[in-house]
Design an enzyme around this catalytic site. Sequence first.
Site, PDB file in Angstrom:
ATOM      1  CG  HIS A   1     -10.392   6.987  35.257  1.00  0.00           C
ATOM      2  ND1 HIS A   1     -10.057   6.349  36.478  1.00  0.00           N
ATOM      3  CD2 HIS A   1      -9.953   7.311  34.524  1.00  0.00           C
ATOM      4  CE1 HIS A   1      -8.900   6.631  36.979  1.00  0.00           C
ATOM      5  NE2 HIS A   1      -8.359   7.525  35.398  1.00  0.00           N
TER       6      HIS A   1
ATOM      7  NE  ARG B   1     -17.491  18.219  26.609  1.00  0.00           N
ATOM      8  CZ  ARG B   1     -17.490  17.391  26.169  1.00  0.00           C
ATOM      9  NH1 ARG B   1     -16.993  17.228  25.638  1.00  0.00           N
ATOM     10  NH2 ARG B   1     -19.050  17.420  25.217  1.00  0.00           N
ATOM     11  CG  ASP B   2      -8.957  15.203  32.131  1.00  0.00           C
ATOM     12  OD1 ASP B   2      -8.428  13.247  32.311  1.00  0.00           O
ATOM     13  OD2 ASP B   2      -8.393  15.254  32.525  1.00  0.00           O
ATOM     14  CB  ILE B   3      -9.930  18.527  34.464  1.00  0.00           C
ATOM     15  CG1 ILE B   3      -9.788  20.088  35.300  1.00  0.00           C
ATOM     16  CG2 ILE B   3      -8.451  17.699  34.853  1.00  0.00           C
ATOM     17  CD1 ILE B   3     -10.320  20.652  36.868  1.00  0.00           C
TER      18      ILE B   3
ATOM     19  CG  HIS C   1      -8.402   8.579  30.138  1.00  0.00           C
ATOM     20  ND1 HIS C   1      -7.723   9.667  30.789  1.00  0.00           N
ATOM     21  CD2 HIS C   1      -8.349   7.446  30.760  1.00  0.00           C
ATOM     22  CE1 HIS C   1      -7.795   9.483  32.018  1.00  0.00           C
ATOM     23  NE2 HIS C   1      -6.739   8.539  32.344  1.00  0.00           N
TER      24      HIS C   1
ATOM     25  CB  VAL D   1      -8.056   9.190  39.879  1.00  0.00           C
ATOM     26  CG1 VAL D   1      -9.611   9.339  41.097  1.00  0.00           C
ATOM     27  CG2 VAL D   1      -8.006  10.901  39.567  1.00  0.00           C
TER      28      VAL D   1
ATOM     29  CG  ASN E   1      -3.800   4.837  33.149  1.00  0.00           C
ATOM     30  OD1 ASN E   1      -3.103   4.892  31.864  1.00  0.00           O
ATOM     31  ND2 ASN E   1      -3.578   6.657  32.962  1.00  0.00           N
TER      32      ASN E   1
HETATM   33  P1  AMP Z   1      -5.596   7.995  36.044  1.00  0.00           P
HETATM   34  O1  AMP Z   1      -3.742   8.306  35.552  1.00  0.00           O
HETATM   35  O2  AMP Z   1      -5.960   7.115  35.170  1.00  0.00           O
HETATM   36  O3  AMP Z   1      -6.319   8.061  36.869  1.00  0.00           O
HETATM   37  O4  AMP Z   1      -6.327   9.686  35.127  1.00  0.00           O
HETATM   38  C1  AMP Z   1      -6.879  10.732  35.838  1.00  0.00           C
HETATM   39  C2  AMP Z   1      -7.458  11.720  35.040  1.00  0.00           C
HETATM   40  O5  AMP Z   1      -8.582  12.217  35.510  1.00  0.00           O
HETATM   41  C3  AMP Z   1      -6.079  12.648  35.146  1.00  0.00           C
HETATM   42  O6  AMP Z   1      -6.462  13.193  33.692  1.00  0.00           O
HETATM   43  C4  AMP Z   1      -6.835  14.020  35.571  1.00  0.00           C
HETATM   44  O7  AMP Z   1      -6.433  15.102  34.139  1.00  0.00           O
HETATM   45  C5  AMP Z   1      -8.255  13.538  36.037  1.00  0.00           C
HETATM   46  N1  AMP Z   1      -9.041  14.449  37.230  1.00  0.00           N
HETATM   47  C6  AMP Z   1      -8.285  14.687  37.932  1.00  0.00           C
HETATM   48  N2  AMP Z   1      -9.698  15.312  38.654  1.00  0.00           N
HETATM   49  C7  AMP Z   1     -10.367  15.778  37.767  1.00  0.00           C
HETATM   50  C8  AMP Z   1     -11.662  16.260  37.837  1.00  0.00           C
HETATM   51  N3  AMP Z   1     -11.840  16.909  38.820  1.00  0.00           N
HETATM   52  N4  AMP Z   1     -12.243  16.561  36.874  1.00  0.00           N
HETATM   53  C9  AMP Z   1     -12.004  15.971  35.814  1.00  0.00           C
HETATM   54  N5  AMP Z   1     -11.442  15.401  35.855  1.00  0.00           N
HETATM   55  C10 AMP Z   1     -10.201  14.917  36.438  1.00  0.00           C
END
Ligand code: AMP
Length: 114
Positions: free
Chosen positions: A102, A32-34, A104, A98, A89
């Site tokens: 990945h 799950r997204d944080i 979403h 990140v 993204n």
């Molecule tokens: P992106 O902008 O596509 O790289 O999205 C990165 C996503 O990772 C964002 O929606 C963040 O909220 C999510 N995220 C970052 N760190 C964590 C974590 N430790 N656990 C879960 N989700 C995370």
Amino acid sequence: MAMLPFDIFEQIINRESPADIVHENLEYIAFRDINPKAQTHILVVPKAPGLITGWDVHEDNIEVFGGLFLFAKKVAEKENLDGYKLHMNVGEAGGQVVPRVHLHLLSSDYESEL
Ligand code: AMP
């Protein structure tokens, strides 16, 4: 926002960082997204090393990307979603933060501007 200098998802895969993991197999992990942007907001991540962005898709790794969509479908089924949205993204200019490929996976209440 700039791309992070480290891969937090690698740490989640290696259990060095906590996460709410919903599904996993040898090749993929979903957690799950944080900072959820919808009622269901799950990140679906390949474990294969070296895949930083969507730009890294090539003829020789296309199966990893295809498998990502199949794994996302299994996650959506497990979550009992009637329908879902997939968002990627790609690159810093594409909004990626990140540095690891990945998807979403979002429930239908996600307000995208598409
Ligand atoms: P992106 O902008 O596509 O790289 O999205 C990165 C996503 O990772 C964002 O929606 C963040 O909220 C999510 N995220 C970052 N760190 C964590 C974590 N430790 N656990 C879960 N989700 C995370």
